[in-house]
Write a protein that holds these residues in place. Structure first.
Motif, PDB file in Angstrom:
ATOM      1  N   UNK A   1       0.838  -1.200   0.000  1.00  0.00           N
ATOM      2  CA  UNK A   1       0.000   0.000   0.000  1.00  0.00           C
ATOM      3  C   UNK A   1       0.868   1.243   0.000  1.00  0.00           C
ATOM      4  N   UNK A   2       0.330   2.300  -0.573  1.00  0.00           N
ATOM      5  CA  UNK A   2       0.990   3.602  -0.528  1.00  0.00           C
ATOM      6  C   UNK A   2       1.116   4.008   0.942  1.00  0.00           C
ATOM      7  N   UNK A   3       2.304   4.401   1.345  1.00  0.00           N
ATOM      8  CA  UNK A   3       2.541   4.777   2.739  1.00  0.00           C
ATOM      9  C   UNK A   3       1.729   5.991   3.160  1.00  0.00           C
ATOM     10  N   UNK A   4       1.462   6.899   2.239  1.00  0.00           N
ATOM     11  CA  UNK A   4       0.779   8.140   2.600  1.00  0.00           C
ATOM     12  C   UNK A   4      -0.742   8.058   2.518  1.00  0.00           C
ATOM     13  N   UNK A   5      -1.285   7.376   1.514  1.00  0.00           N
ATOM     14  CA  UNK A   5      -2.748   7.388   1.345  1.00  0.00           C
ATOM     15  C   UNK A   5      -3.401   6.009   1.425  1.00  0.00           C
ATOM     16  N   UNK A   6      -2.614   4.958   1.594  1.00  0.00           N
ATOM     17  CA  UNK A   6      -3.096   3.579   1.715  1.00  0.00           C
ATOM     18  C   UNK A   6      -3.716   2.999   0.444  1.00  0.00           C
TER      19      UNK A   6
ATOM     20  N   UNK B   1       3.922  16.978   7.237  1.00  0.00           N
ATOM     21  CA  UNK B   1       3.445  18.203   7.888  1.00  0.00           C
ATOM     22  C   UNK B   1       2.386  18.901   7.048  1.00  0.00           C
ATOM     23  N   UNK B   2       2.455  18.746   5.733  1.00  0.00           N
ATOM     24  CA  UNK B   2       1.498  19.382   4.840  1.00  0.00           C
ATOM     25  C   UNK B   2       0.230  18.586   4.591  1.00  0.00           C
ATOM     26  N   UNK B   3       0.073  17.457   5.272  1.00  0.00           N
ATOM     27  CA  UNK B   3      -1.091  16.610   5.034  1.00  0.00           C
ATOM     28  C   UNK B   3      -2.272  16.926   5.949  1.00  0.00           C
TER      29      UNK B   3
ATOM     30  N   UNK C   1       1.170  14.513  16.650  1.00  0.00           N
ATOM     31  CA  UNK C   1       1.140  13.148  17.171  1.00  0.00           C
ATOM     32  C   UNK C   1       0.975  12.128  16.033  1.00  0.00           C
ATOM     33  N   UNK C   2       0.118  12.423  15.077  1.00  0.00           N
ATOM     34  CA  UNK C   2      -0.097  11.527  13.937  1.00  0.00           C
ATOM     35  C   UNK C   2       1.149  11.457  13.051  1.00  0.00           C
TER      36      UNK C   2
ATOM     37  N   UNK D   1       4.233  11.904  14.127  1.00  0.00           N
ATOM     38  CA  UNK D   1       5.185  11.103  14.906  1.00  0.00           C
ATOM     39  C   UNK D   1       4.870   9.615  14.777  1.00  0.00           C
ATOM     40  N   UNK D   2       3.595   9.261  14.792  1.00  0.00           N
ATOM     41  CA  UNK D   2       3.196   7.860  14.636  1.00  0.00           C
ATOM     42  C   UNK D   2       3.551   7.332  13.248  1.00  0.00           C
ATOM     43  N   UNK D   3       3.380   8.155  12.213  1.00  0.00           N
ATOM     44  CA  UNK D   3       3.736   7.742  10.847  1.00  0.00           C
ATOM     45  C   UNK D   3       5.244   7.514  10.745  1.00  0.00           C
ATOM     46  N   UNK D   4       6.025   8.391  11.358  1.00  0.00           N
ATOM     47  CA  UNK D   4       7.486   8.244  11.335  1.00  0.00           C
ATOM     48  C   UNK D   4       7.894   6.968  12.074  1.00  0.00           C
ATOM     49  N   UNK D   5       7.261   6.694  13.204  1.00  0.00           N
ATOM     50  CA  UNK D   5       7.532   5.461  13.952  1.00  0.00           C
ATOM     51  C   UNK D   5       7.146   4.243  13.120  1.00  0.00           C
TER      52      UNK D   5
END
Length: 136
Positions: free
Chosen positions: A29-34, A88-90, A95-96, A98-102
């Motif tokens: 899946x696309x990491x940004x939009x699934x 940041x532009x999404x 917190x979200x 940070x969760x995506x980076x993790x």
């Protein structure tokens, strides 16, 4: 060396096996939009893109630690920007983001461990120019 020639040569070194490991790591899946791989093929008539998190033009290596699976639209939006800037532009909260980076860190660790595991078992012979570790 011409940038396009250099990039084309580097991309060829990222072989089919590594491409499949990346697809598995990102759950296809696309990491940004699934958007799924199949949806990408249906919508854009092309598979998901393997993109550099740190842009090739900015010295990013083609390694499992520096790639991200994106659909065509997200890849075009990202361009050569750093992933933090894109996230940041999404409209995501801090917190979200940070969760995506993790989540990305976990995906990358799994992909690198899986590739090393396969290489150690000598199931697959890696091209000598391919990097396993991240340059980030």
């Amino acid at each position: 060396m011409d940038r396009n020639l250099e990039r084309n040569t580097a991309d060829k070194d990222f072989d089919l096996f590594q491409y499949l490991v990346a697809r598995l790591a990102f759950s296809d899946k696309c990491f940004l939009c699934d958007l799924s791989h199949d949806e990408s093929v249906e919508k854009y008539s092309e598979p998901l893109h393997i993109d550099h998190m740190k842009a090739f033009s900015k010295g990013g290596a083609l390694s499992l630690g520096n790639v991200i699976l994106l659909c065509r639209t997200c890849n075009l939006k990202k361009g050569t920007k750093e992933l933090n800037e894109v996230l940041a532009g999404t409209g995501l909260t801090d917190s979200e983001v940070a969760n995506k980076i993790l989540q990305l860190s976990t995906i990358q660790r799994w992909a690198e461990v899986e590739l090393k595991r396969v290489l150690l078992r000598k199931i697959y012979k890696q091209h000598p120019n391919n990097a396993v570790n991240s340059d980030n």
